[in-house]
Design an enzyme around this catalytic site. Structure first.
Site, PDB file in Angstrom:
ATOM      1  N   ASP A 146     -19.355  37.389  18.492  1.00 11.66           N
ATOM      2  CA  ASP A 146     -18.876  38.742  18.714  1.00 11.66           C
ATOM      3  C   ASP A 146     -20.056  39.676  18.437  1.00 11.66           C
ATOM      4  O   ASP A 146     -21.072  39.256  17.860  1.00 11.66           O
ATOM      5  CB  ASP A 146     -17.711  39.025  17.760  1.00 11.66           C
ATOM      6  CG  ASP A 146     -17.142  40.417  17.957  1.00 11.66           C
ATOM      7  OD1 ASP A 146     -17.053  40.860  19.115  1.00 11.66           O
ATOM      8  OD2 ASP A 146     -16.816  41.061  16.946  1.00 11.66           O
ATOM      9  N   ASP A 205     -15.335  38.527  13.221  1.00 14.51           N
ATOM     10  CA  ASP A 205     -15.063  39.235  11.974  1.00 14.51           C
ATOM     11  C   ASP A 205     -13.798  38.759  11.267  1.00 14.51           C
ATOM     12  O   ASP A 205     -13.477  39.225  10.200  1.00 14.51           O
ATOM     13  CB  ASP A 205     -15.004  40.748  12.199  1.00 14.51           C
ATOM     14  CG  ASP A 205     -13.836  41.167  13.102  1.00 14.51           C
ATOM     15  OD1 ASP A 205     -12.964  40.318  13.369  1.00 14.51           O
ATOM     16  OD2 ASP A 205     -13.807  42.316  13.532  1.00 14.51           O
ATOM     17  N   ASP A 256     -10.776  39.117  15.724  1.00 15.07           N
ATOM     18  CA  ASP A 256     -11.108  37.950  16.531  1.00 15.07           C
ATOM     19  C   ASP A 256     -10.269  36.739  16.154  1.00 15.07           C
ATOM     20  O   ASP A 256     -10.629  35.611  16.475  1.00 15.07           O
ATOM     21  CB  ASP A 256     -12.596  37.616  16.380  1.00 15.07           C
ATOM     22  CG  ASP A 256     -13.485  38.647  17.049  1.00 15.07           C
ATOM     23  OD1 ASP A 256     -13.122  39.121  18.132  1.00 15.07           O
ATOM     24  OD2 ASP A 256     -14.534  38.988  16.480  1.00 15.07           O
TER      25      ASP A 256
END
Length: 619
Positions: A307, A503, A507
């Site tokens: 991410d 995180d 996610d």
């Protein structure tokens, strides 16, 4: 005395051995033989009972050979060898217990220091000692010097210093000021401080870590189960080799000699000790691995997906600019756009929300408590602020409420948070979130560890994502992704096992979909994400590479230890089959094999020469 109580069978075996030796010296060899044989039979029957229970549960190998070795040495009159076999069996169990205890030391350190009492303020400053389980969010607590923080909270004193080494792996004390978050499990410094609890003990970070650690220690990795299966063919090999030696030589003692050196203790001891060592090493470095199986998966990762916000970037965006909607009559001023957006984001868990709130507070903007706040994971927040319906988040999310919005022009590294009031576009907050300083080095280390493909999957705009990916050295970028898009992408990626780094909250779906989900959870509830397989407790991206290295080291050492034990045992069996290893010497040799295998497995506790650079790189 403690050792005697802990290992009574070893003590009894040594006492019987001493008695047998004394009787032999006095010329009472027949009596010595009967005593030794009777004791060995009793020990064999005890192991036989355990053998039957194990076989019922589908696990067998060690005790079959052990009982056979005891019976055969007694049958051929090798009563001293029978005693040594008994000592070897219980001594091997003691070695395994000691090695496992050493390997679990880092894990048990977390459990042993769990606080039980908290000092709660009542009646204007008076203190009462209460059980930690009675503390609730909002309670005022006092921490005395060197006390463990019982629950998560906010510092109320002007300043404080805390040791977070057990939680995050950071060895230096962390200096804090009023309003900073204090993690449960950290240790207060030399001064008493006041704090406000923000969670109960069950919802605090430290309790969640302890729970994760407990589950990890109890797990069985596939390599451990594979070692169990090795025991079956090994048992047949030993019985066949012993029977063949007896048949060819005509001496029953050859069968006994092969059985004495055949017990595959190293096979079943090495893998569990190595995996416990690997998980302990990870915990010591601020990495919680939820199961032994995860370590094995980490060793096989070939694709790494990241991410962007809070993972590759620092996760502490700063407000660069407030842009109001154009036109002769703006919907709101810059401060109104910022204040309303910050108020709506007040209770959001997203890293951008915390930055928006902090930016408003730094500018002296008065915030209102929102009502009817609904967070849409990775997209934004909709809330009622002072009677006005405010939507904050990505452009497409805000467009769904206010109609078409022209995309704000951005420079490298910037991102836009769009804001709408009562179905009208109000403006955008332009945020800047720079790349982590160690991102490039971490990706280089992952490549060196066998990662063949790196991908960025983010919900942010394409230009921002490409800028950050270019700085990090990631060629593949998939931007504008919704949670369901991320799940689909990760499931379709090749080659090999896929690791997703995010995180831990926004996610969560994609972390669960990946072969290994890694949550960057240095602070806050992200550390307890049920979706992640690995939780990074320190705000350091390089720990992702550390986790991969630990996984590879653990598997290498576990498999290596299994084959070392097997090779030495097979070699001794071959020598015993041709008459070069007497029963007594074989029993002593097998104990040395156990010791060598366990010592090798304990190498998983510490980085060796191949991984010495890992620790240095993460400093």
């Amino acid at each position: 005395m403690k050792a005697i109580r802990k290992y009574p069978m070893i003590t009894v075996t040594l006492l019987i051995g001493g008695l047998v030796l004394l009787l032999s010296i006095l010329g009472l060899e027949t009596v010595a033989q009967w005593i030794a044989s009777a004791f060995a039979v009793a020990a064999g029957l005890q192991r036989g009972t355990g053998m039957v229970r194990e076989m019922i549960h589908g696990r067998w190998g060690v005790d079959v050979l052990a009982v056979t070795a005891i019976a055969s040495t007694i049958a051929v009159g090798e009563y001293v060898a029978a005693l040594i076999v008994v000592l070897m069996l219980y001594g091997g169990s003691a070695l395994e217990t000691h090695a496992s205890g050493r390997a679990k030391a880092e894990l048990h350190a977390l459990l042993a220091r769990t606080p039980q009492i908290a000092h709660r303020e009542v009646n204007g400053g008076l203190l009462e000692n209460v059980a930690v389980t009675e503390v609730v969010a909002g309670d005022l607590l006092v921490l005395r010097p060197a006390e463990v923080v019982p629950v998560d909270g906010l510092l109320l004193s002007a300043r404080g210093s805390f040791d977070e080494s057990v939680i995050t792996g950071e060895s230096l004390p962390v200096d804090m000021i009023k309003g900073d978050v204090i993690l449960s499990g950290s240790v207060n410094g030399v001064s008493a401080v006041r704090m406000r609890a923000t969670a109960s003990v069950t919802n605090s970070q430290y309790s969640r870590i302890v729970s994760l650690v407990g589950n990890a220690a109890a797990s069985r990795a596939p390599v451990v189960r594979l070692a169990d299966r090795y025991a079956v063919p090994f048992t047949f090999l030993a019985l066949a080799l012993g029977g063949g030696a007896w048949l060819l030589s005509g001496e029953a003692s050859r069968f006994a000699e092969v059985m004495v050196v055949a017990t595959p203790c190293p096979l079943l001891i090495a893998a569990p000790v190595a995996f416990l060592g690997g998980m302990s090493r990870a915990a010591r470095n601020g990495i919680i691995v939820k199961s032994g199986g995860t370590l094995e998966q980490l060793a096989r990762i070939r694709t790494a997906v990241f991410d962007k916000t809070g993972t590759l970037t620092q996760g502490r965006p700063t407000l660069a600019e407030v842009r109001t909607a154009g036109g002769p009559a703006p919907v709101a001023s810059e401060l109104e756009v910022l204040g309303s957006a910050a108020s709506a984001e007040l209770h959001s868990s997203h890293v951008l929300a915390a930055s928006v709130v902090a930016s408003a507070q730094d500018r002296g903007v008065e915030l209102s408590v929102p009502s009817d706040a609904v967070e849409h994971a990775t997209d934004g927040v909709a809330a009622l602020v002072d009677g006005c319906r405010v939507v904050v988040g990505k452009r497409l999310f805000v467009e769904a409420s206010v109609g078409p919005i022209k995309e704000e022009p951005l420079t490298g590294g910037q991102l836009a948070v769009y804001v709408g009031f009562d179905n009208v576009y109000a403006g955008a907050l332009i945020m800047s979130d720079p790349l982590r300083s160690n991102a490039v080095k971490t990706l280089d280390r992952l490549t060196a560890l066998g990662i063949q493909r790196t991908v960025m999957v983010t919900g942010d705009a394409q230009t921002t994502a490409e800028h950050i990916a270019g700085l990090a050295g990631i060629a593949e970028v998939l931007a504008g992704c919704r949670p369901e898009d991320k799940v689909r992408i990760v499931r379709d990626l090749t080659p090999g096992r896929v690791m997703m780094v995010g995180d831990g909250v926004n996610d969560a779906p994609v972390l669960a979909a990946a072969d290994v989900g890694v949550a960057m959870g240095a602070r806050g509830s992200t550390a307890a994400s049920e979706s992640a397989d690995v939780v990074i407790m320190v705000d350091d991206l390089s720990k992702v590479a550390d986790a991969a290295r630990i996984g590879k080291d653990t598997i290498r050492i576990a498999v290596q230890s299994i084959w070392i034990g097997l090779a030495l045992s097979v070699m001794l069996m071959g020598l015993a089959a041709v008459g070069y290893v007497p029963a007594i010497a074989g029993a002593l040799s097998q104990e040395l094999v156990d010791l060598a295998t366990i010592l090798n497995a304990l190498r998983a506790l510490k980085p060796g020469e191949r991984s010495s650079g890992v620790r240095g790189a993460s400093q």
